[in-house]
Design an enzyme around this catalytic site. Structure first.
Site, PDB file in Angstrom:
ATOM      1  N   HIS A 110      -3.839   6.447   3.778  1.00  0.00           N
ATOM      2  CA  HIS A 110      -4.576   5.315   3.441  1.00  0.00           C
ATOM      3  C   HIS A 110      -3.796   4.110   3.967  1.00  0.00           C
ATOM      4  O   HIS A 110      -4.682   3.031   4.555  1.00  0.00           O
ATOM      5  CB  HIS A 110      -4.658   5.096   1.689  1.00  0.00           C
ATOM      6  CG  HIS A 110      -5.282   4.268   1.359  1.00  0.00           C
ATOM      7  ND1 HIS A 110      -4.576   2.841   0.982  1.00  0.00           N
ATOM      8  CD2 HIS A 110      -6.544   3.718   1.144  1.00  0.00           C
ATOM      9  CE1 HIS A 110      -5.554   2.301   0.200  1.00  0.00           C
ATOM     10  NE2 HIS A 110      -6.790   2.670   0.316  1.00  0.00           N
ATOM     11  N   ASP A 144       1.002  -1.297  -0.020  1.00  0.00           N
ATOM     12  CA  ASP A 144      -0.017   0.110   0.050  1.00  0.00           C
ATOM     13  C   ASP A 144       0.739   1.218   0.074  1.00  0.00           C
ATOM     14  O   ASP A 144       1.924   1.223  -0.540  1.00  0.00           O
ATOM     15  CB  ASP A 144      -0.698  -0.061   1.274  1.00  0.00           C
ATOM     16  CG  ASP A 144      -2.261   0.749   1.118  1.00  0.00           C
ATOM     17  OD1 ASP A 144      -2.369   2.038   1.343  1.00  0.00           O
ATOM     18  OD2 ASP A 144      -3.378   0.186   0.977  1.00  0.00           O
ATOM     19  N   SER A 187     -11.190  -0.735  -0.481  1.00  0.00           N
ATOM     20  CA  SER A 187      -9.925  -0.711   0.322  1.00  0.00           C
ATOM     21  C   SER A 187     -10.177  -0.921   1.911  1.00  0.00           C
ATOM     22  O   SER A 187      -9.308  -1.494   2.382  1.00  0.00           O
ATOM     23  CB  SER A 187      -9.435   0.859   0.285  1.00  0.00           C
ATOM     24  OG  SER A 187      -8.532   0.898  -0.846  1.00  0.00           O
TER      25      SER A 187
END
Ligand code: CA
Ligand code: CA
Length: 462
Positions: free
Chosen positions: A236, A179, A408
């Site tokens: 994120h 990620d 996600s």
């Protein structure tokens, strides 16, 4: 920060589109040997505009390669030969090639050379969060609830029910986060931040000989350095980490599906997304750690997507499969049926992939979530998910929390489930863990006919 990121993506996509304006037209390749007619690259995918990935057939010598590069109007930018490729007996790896013309033209021209096994774009992937929802406080962690927890939500992952019988994970189980970076110093993550057991911090030496110096918390393939956490832009990755394994029962913040777990990070998503070339290195990074360090790495979390089919990336996922690492992937956020217009990487056919759609707290398929009857496996909580974030306060990066939505966010619930199952079933193979996850879903109306299991994540028996 998010807006900047999105704007830059739109701008970039515009550039690519402009660069591939002949798409769908018949392309005339200015090559002395052949004139080919038919475009092979769709401009709908983001890709690095002046790069391609080339795999030569075994035994092609360097001078021949150089000649081919010249004919393609390019030159070798980087030879990628990971430890895992070498272990498979691949002596050549793949070549990242800088080209002066368009990707479409170079790929078309590449078909003229029998020495080339395949050539493909260096796609750009983006993480698959859709939005920042308003800040949540009380009762916000619905994705962890079960029908018998308090507060309750039947559409949650039922993690609270597993915790109630003391199934809260184990520090012998490792998870790879592919990620952005994640904030391993976060107050609710630090205790679960794994460190590469073969590496000695800050001695400037690649102690474990994996090609990466001082890769303690993982490696940053985007920046090509060992600093996996670079600040609030790694929101994120930090959010995903918290859903898998924020420390539970510590009177702080949130709790992940696993209260205890070891996280490691292969950062490859930067401010402009991540490329195929770096995704391959990230996947192989964990496969190598499991292979040579016998790390009990059960799964990687892949909350990202984009691009078209890549043989080179699929091969890397298959290398992970051969050593029993699950590749848990977001179905994508186009709100579309991706049965035929496949979303990658979740849509590759490799046996170790679990593709995850998103549901909301009322059990509906999230409006943004992709679905596909044979290519998406199950649904999991992905709308308004509260988790860990890096936050800027008085010029410093501090521990924060917030709510995001996306496939996600659904994906790390399933990755956490894999780790939770592994913690109570030591030695379980990837196949067995996948079967356990898919075999325990709760049939759900909104997912019926929309995914393989027709159901949602349920870890109550884990
Ligand atoms: Ca190393
Ligand atoms: Ca906590």
């Amino acid at each position: 920060m998010k807006k900047l990121k999105l704007l830059s993506v739109v701008f970039f996509a515009g550039l690519i589109f402009a660069g591939c304006s002949q798409k769908e037209d018949q392309l005339q390749v200015q090559d002395d040997s052949l004139t080919l007619k038919s475009a092979s690259v769709k401009a709908e995918y983001d890709m690095v505009p002046n790069e391609i990935i080339v795999k030569f057939k075994e035994g092609t010598d360097a001078s021949k390669k150089a000649l081919v590069f010249e004919k393609l109007g390019g030159k070798l930018k980087e030879k990628i030969l990971t430890k895992m490729m070498e272990k498979q007996g691949d002596k050549d790896g793949i070549d990242l090639v800088s080209i002066s013309g368009t990707v479409a033209n170079a790929l078309l021209a590449a078909k003229n050379y029998p020495e080339i096994e395949y050539a493909e774009p260096n796609y750009i992937y983006q993480h698959t969060a859709t939005s920042n929802d308003p800040y949540y406080t009380n009762g916000s962690l619905w994705g962890m609830y079960g029908d018998a927890t308090s507060p309750a939500n039947q559409y949650g992952s039922q993690a609270g029910e597993a915790w109630a019988v003391d199934h809260t994970g184990s520090n012998t189980v490792w998870i790879g986060i592919i990620d952005e970076g994640y904030m391993y110093t976060h107050e609710d993550l630090a205790a679960n931040a794994g460190t590469n057991p073969g590496e000695i911090a800050s001695d400037g030496i690649d102690n474990d000989n994996n090609g990466y110096v001082d890769d303690v918390y993982g490696w940053d393939f985007d920046g090509n350095n060992n600093t996996v956490f670079d600040g609030t832009s790694d929101d994120h990755g930090t959010h995903v980490a918290g859903t898998i394994g924020a420390v539970g029962g510590n009177s702080k913040g949130v709790a992940g599906v696993c209260w205890t777990v070891k996280l490691l990070n292969a950062k490859f998503l930067g401010s402009a997304g991540g490329t195929t070339a770096n995704a391959i290195k990230a996947v192989d990074y964990f496969t190598d750690l499991k292979t040579r360090h016998s790390l009990n790495l059960v799964a990687t979390n892949n909350s990202w997507g984009g691009g078209g089919f890549s043989q080179a990336l699929q091969d890397a996922i298959e290398r992970a499969n051969t050593v029993g690492i699950l590749f848990i992937a977001a179905a994508g956020n186009d709100g579309a049926d991706t049965e035929t217009s496949t979303s990658y990487p979740s849509g590759y056919p490799n046996a170790n992939i679990i593709a995850v759609a998103s549901i909301d707290s009322k059990g509906a398929l999230s409006s943004f979530s992709n679905y596909a009857i044979t290519k998406v496996d199950l649904g999991a909580p992905g709308s308004a998910i509260y988790s860990t974030l890096p936050k800027k306060s008085k010029g410093k990066i501090v521990s924060g929390y917030g709510s995001y939505s996306g496939t996600s966010m659904a994906t790390p619930h399933v990755t956490g489930a894999a780790a939770l199952y592994a913690s109570t079933h030591s030695g379980a193979t990837a196949n067995l863990i996948k079967d356990a996850i898919l075999g325990s879903v709760v049939p759900t109306a909104s997912l019926s006919g929309k995914c393989v299991t027709g159901g949602r994540l349920n870890v109550s028996g884990f």
